[in-house]
Write a protein that holds these residues in place. Structure first.
Motif, short mmCIF file in Angstrom:
data_model
loop_
_atom_site.label_atom_id
_atom_site.label_comp_id
_atom_site.label_asym_id
_atom_site.label_seq_id
_atom_site.Cartn_x
_atom_site.Cartn_y
_atom_site.Cartn_z
N ASP A 187 -0.33 -2.03 10.93
CA ASP A 187 -0.70 -3.59 10.98
C ASP A 187 -1.79 -4.11 10.11
O ASP A 187 -2.19 -5.24 10.00
CB ASP A 187 -2.26 -3.77 12.39
CG ASP A 187 -0.69 -3.67 13.68
OD1 ASP A 187 0.84 -3.57 13.34
OD2 ASP A 187 -1.09 -2.95 14.44
N ASP A 188 -2.57 -3.36 9.04
CA ASP A 188 -3.13 -4.04 8.03
C ASP A 188 -2.88 -3.59 6.67
O ASP A 188 -2.18 -2.83 6.85
CB ASP A 188 -4.72 -2.93 8.29
CG ASP A 188 -5.00 -2.84 9.81
OD1 ASP A 188 -5.87 -3.83 9.88
OD2 ASP A 188 -6.17 -2.30 10.27
N GLU A 189 -2.75 -4.20 6.03
CA GLU A 189 -3.08 -4.09 4.80
C GLU A 189 -3.03 -2.75 4.32
O GLU A 189 -4.18 -2.41 4.27
CB GLU A 189 -3.66 -5.20 3.81
CG GLU A 189 -3.13 -4.61 2.42
CD GLU A 189 -4.12 -5.76 0.95
OE1 GLU A 189 -4.43 -6.21 1.45
OE2 GLU A 189 -4.79 -4.96 0.22
N GLU A 190 -2.15 -1.55 3.60
CA GLU A 190 -2.02 -0.53 2.42
C GLU A 190 -1.50 -0.71 1.36
O GLU A 190 -0.28 -1.74 1.05
CB GLU A 190 -1.61 0.52 3.90
CG GLU A 190 -2.13 0.28 4.82
CD GLU A 190 -2.65 1.48 4.55
OE1 GLU A 190 -3.77 1.85 3.97
OE2 GLU A 190 -4.15 1.18 5.74
N ARG A 222 2.49 -0.60 -4.56
CA ARG A 222 3.68 -0.94 -3.57
C ARG A 222 2.95 -1.52 -2.77
O ARG A 222 1.90 -0.71 -2.01
CB ARG A 222 3.90 0.33 -3.32
CG ARG A 222 5.15 -0.05 -1.98
CD ARG A 222 6.06 1.27 -1.40
NE ARG A 222 6.80 1.36 0.59
CZ ARG A 222 7.62 1.55 1.10
NH1 ARG A 222 7.16 2.90 0.36
NH2 ARG A 222 8.18 1.62 2.29
N ILE A 223 3.26 -2.33 -1.34
CA ILE A 223 2.21 -3.20 -0.73
C ILE A 223 2.07 -3.77 0.56
O ILE A 223 4.18 -3.90 0.16
CB ILE A 223 1.28 -4.13 -1.57
CG1 ILE A 223 0.18 -4.14 -2.75
CG2 ILE A 223 0.41 -5.15 -0.58
CD1 ILE A 223 -0.05 -5.21 -3.43
N PHE A 224 2.22 -3.16 1.28
CA PHE A 224 2.32 -3.67 2.69
C PHE A 224 1.41 -4.74 3.01
O PHE A 224 0.34 -4.51 3.51
CB PHE A 224 3.11 -2.30 4.02
CG PHE A 224 3.10 -2.46 4.89
CD1 PHE A 224 4.47 -3.35 5.06
CD2 PHE A 224 2.25 -3.00 6.50
CE1 PHE A 224 5.04 -3.60 6.84
CE2 PHE A 224 2.73 -3.63 7.58
CZ PHE A 224 3.51 -3.64 7.78
N SER A 225 1.97 -5.65 3.66
CA SER A 225 0.48 -6.40 4.18
C SER A 225 0.62 -7.51 5.62
O SER A 225 2.62 -7.84 5.10
CB SER A 225 0.30 -6.89 2.73
OG SER A 225 -0.46 -8.60 3.51
N PRO A 226 0.03 -7.40 6.41
CA PRO A 226 1.15 -8.30 7.04
C PRO A 226 0.61 -10.10 6.69
O PRO A 226 -0.12 -10.48 5.42
CB PRO A 226 -0.34 -8.64 8.29
CG PRO A 226 -1.69 -7.92 7.86
CD PRO A 226 -1.13 -7.07 6.68
N LEU A 227 1.21 -11.48 7.08
CA LEU A 227 1.88 -12.85 6.38
C LEU A 227 1.25 -13.25 7.59
O LEU A 227 1.34 -13.91 8.69
CB LEU A 227 3.04 -12.64 6.59
CG LEU A 227 3.62 -12.34 5.38
CD1 LEU A 227 5.00 -12.33 5.21
CD2 LEU A 227 2.40 -12.07 3.74
N TYR A 228 -0.22 -14.90 7.63
CA TYR A 228 -0.95 -14.73 8.01
C TYR A 228 -0.90 -16.74 8.10
O TYR A 228 -0.99 -16.55 6.73
CB TYR A 228 -1.70 -14.80 8.35
CG TYR A 228 -2.57 -13.74 9.81
CD1 TYR A 228 -2.48 -13.42 11.20
CD2 TYR A 228 -2.05 -12.31 8.97
CE1 TYR A 228 -2.47 -11.82 11.48
CE2 TYR A 228 -2.83 -11.05 9.43
CZ TYR A 228 -2.68 -11.15 10.99
OH TYR A 228 -2.97 -10.04 11.56
N ASP A 237 6.76 -5.71 2.88
CA ASP A 237 6.57 -4.78 2.18
C ASP A 237 6.98 -4.92 0.64
O ASP A 237 8.41 -5.10 0.81
CB ASP A 237 7.48 -3.41 2.95
CG ASP A 237 7.57 -1.90 2.24
OD1 ASP A 237 6.23 -1.91 1.23
OD2 ASP A 237 7.77 -1.19 2.98
N ILE A 238 6.19 -5.00 -0.38
CA ILE A 238 7.00 -5.57 -1.63
C ILE A 238 6.31 -4.36 -2.47
O ILE A 238 5.26 -3.20 -2.54
CB ILE A 238 6.14 -7.26 -2.33
CG1 ILE A 238 6.75 -6.99 -3.41
CG2 ILE A 238 4.25 -6.25 -2.25
CD1 ILE A 238 6.57 -8.33 -4.55
N MET A 239 7.42 -3.96 -3.64
CA MET A 239 6.69 -2.54 -4.39
C MET A 239 7.69 -3.36 -6.39
O MET A 239 8.39 -4.53 -6.51
CB MET A 239 7.85 -1.52 -4.48
CG MET A 239 7.77 -0.65 -5.32
SD MET A 239 8.58 1.02 -5.20
CE MET A 239 8.48 1.73 -6.34
N VAL A 240 6.20 -3.57 -6.98
CA VAL A 240 6.44 -4.05 -8.28
C VAL A 240 6.15 -3.12 -9.27
O VAL A 240 5.75 -2.36 -9.16
CB VAL A 240 5.73 -5.67 -8.40
CG1 VAL A 240 5.83 -6.84 -7.30
CG2 VAL A 240 4.40 -4.94 -8.02
#
Length: 393
Positions: A97-100, A113-119, A129-132
Motif C-alpha cells: 500500500d505504500d510507495e516503493e 520503476r515506481i509503485f505509488s498510491p494516488l490520493y 505502477d510506472i516504469m521510465v
C-alpha cells in the motif's frame, strides 16, 4: 551514501515532473479510478511524454482501490527492460500500500520503476505502477558520482591508514607490553607467595615447582583446556596458602598431630579459599585450594565431596601432590622410592579419580626421572617453558 542520495534525487525529480503533468487530472478527481477512465489515462501518458524532460515512459499500469488492473500501457511490445522488470519483481509493488521504487540497469540504460498510491484530499483514488527510462545524461552523472564516491572512500581509507596505522600499531605494541608485564607480575606474585608458604611449611620451595610441573604434564597428557590449565597452575602454587593462618606449634610440629591439632590443620583449606576469593585474577584458583584434600570416594575434607563433583583441576592436583609428598623428604619422614610411592598410590586408589591416576602412572616414571635430580634453578627453567606459554593470551 552519495549514491543513495543521488538515486533519491532522481526519483524525486521524476515525481515532481509527473506531478506537474498530471496535476489537473488528479486535482479534478472526486471518485476512485476505474476502467471508464481509459481515455484519461491515455491523455496522461501524452502529457507525461510532453512534460517529462529527463524521463521516457516505457510502462504504466493503473489499479483501482481494490488493486484490480484497469489500465495497461507499454511503449513497445515485449520491451526488454519491462520484461526484465516484470521477471525480477512480478507484481510485487501491487501487493503493498505504500510507495516503493527500484532502479533497473539494462544494456547500459537505467530504468526507474515506481509503485505509488494516488490520493486527492486524503481520498485514495487508486494505484500507479510506472516504469521510465532515465535520460543518458543523468545516468552518466550518476555513474560519475558513484565513481567519485568510490575514489573518495578509498582515498579516505588510505589516508586514515597511513596516518593512524603507525599510531595504532605503536599503541597496540605498548598495550601488549603492559599486558605482558602485568601477567608476569601476577605470576611472580603467586610464585613468591606460594614459595613463602612452602618454605615455612617444609623448608623448601622446590615442592611447589615440582607439583606444578607434574600438574602441567598430567594436564597436557589428558588434554585439558588452556583455560583450565591456567586455573590449575594458579591453584598448584597457592594450594597451601591457607597455612599462613596455622600456628607454628601445629604447622612445624615434628611428631604426629593430635586429633584436635589435625582439625586445626584442616582449616587451612577454608583459610586459603578466603584469602584468594576477593582477588579477581586468583578467584578460579579456589577450585584447587578448596578441593585438593577431597577424595574420590568421599572420605576427604573439608566437605566430603566425592567423584566428579570434585573439580577436574583438583582431581589432577590431588594425585601429583600426594606423589610428591611421598617421594620428598620432610622433617618428620624419609622420602619413599618411586616404586614404593606408586605402590602406595595404587593401594589407596579409591581416593583418586581412576582415569587421572592411570594417566599419571603412565607418564610418572619419565617426569619423575626428569624432576627428582633437578635443582631449583633447573626446575624454574623447565617450568617457565610451559608456564608462560599458557599465560601469553
Amino acid at each position: 551514501m552519495v549514491y543513495i542520495y543521488q538515486t533519491r534525487q532522481i526519483k524525486q525529480e521524476l515525481f515532481l515532473q509527473a506531478k506537474k503533468a498530471g496535476r489537473s487530472f488528479i486535482e479534478e478527481r472526486i471518485r476512485p479510478l476505474s476502467k471508464k477512465d481509459s481515455r484519461l489515462f491515455e491523455h496522461i501518458i501524452n502529457l507525461l511524454h510532453q512534460k517529462l524532460t529527463h524521463f521516457r515512459v516505457v510502462m504504466l499500469d493503473v489499479y483501482d482501490t481494490s488493486k484490480r488492473d484497469i489500465f495497461h500501457y507499454v511503449s513497445e511490445p515485449d520491451f526488454p527492460a519491462v520484461s526484465k522488470g516484470k521477471k525480477i519483481l512480478g507484481k510485487v509493488f501491487s501487493l503493498v500500500d505504500d510507495e516503493e521504487y527500484i532502479f533497473i540497469e539494462f544494456q547500459d540504460d537505467l530504468y526507474l520503476r515506481i509503485f505509488s498510491p494516488l490520493y486527492h484530499d486524503q481520498t485514495l483514488l487508486g494505484f500507479m505502477d510506472i516504469m521510465v527510462e532515465v535520460d543518458p545524461n543523468i545516468l552518466a552523472r550518476l555513474k560519475k558520482t558513484r565513481t567519485m564516491a568510490l575514489i573518495m572512500t578509498i582515498s579516505t581509507i588510505l589516508t586514515m591508514t597511513i596516518v593512524f596505522y603507525p599510531l595504532t600499531y605503536n599503541f597496540y605494541r605498548k598495550l601488549q607490553g603492559i599486558s605482558r608485564e602485568l601477567r608476569e607480575s601476577h605470576l611472580h606474585t603467586i610464585l613468591a607467595l606460594g614459595n613463602a608458604i612452602a618454605k615455612r611449611d617444609s623448608d623448601t620451595d622446590e615442592h611447589n615447582y615440582r607439583v606444578t610441573y607434574y600438574s602441567l604434564c598430567l594436564a597436557e597428557h589428558v588434554k585439558m583446556s588452556p583455560a583450565s590449565i591456567r586455573t590449575l597452575v594458579k591453584g598448584a602454587f597457592l594450594h597451601d596458602v591457607g597455612k599462613i593462618g596455622i600456628s607454628d606449634n601445629i604447622l612445624l610440629k615434628h611428631g604426629k598431630l593430635t586429633e584436635e591439632e589435625f582439625k586445626v590443620m584442616q582449616t587451612h583449606v577454608e583459610l586459603g579459599g578466603q584469602i584468594v576469593k576477593d582477588i579477581r585474577w586468583l578467584a578460579d584458583a579456589r577450585e584447587v585450594i578448596l578441593f585438593h584434600h577431597e577424595r574420590y570416594d568421599g572420605s576427604g575434607y573439608p566437605l566430603g565431596t566425592a567423584g566428579e563433583q570434585i573439580p577436574l583441576t583438583a582431581r589432577i592436583f590431588a594425585v601429583v601432590d600426594v606423589f610428591d609428598a611421598l617421594t620428598s623428604q620432610r622433617p618428620y619422614k624419609q622420602a619413599f622410592s618411586y616404586g614404593d610411592a606408586i605402590k602406595i598410590l595404587t593401594k589407596e586408589s579409591q581416593g583418586f579419580d581412576p582415569k587421572i591416576l592411570n594417566a599419571f602412572i603412565k607418564i610418572s616414571k619419565v617426569i619423575y626421572n626428569e624432576t627428582a635430580p633437578a635443582g631449583k634453578m633447573e626446575l624454574i627453567k623447565r617450568i617457565e617453558v610451559k608456564l608462560f606459554h599458557y599465560f601469553e593470551n
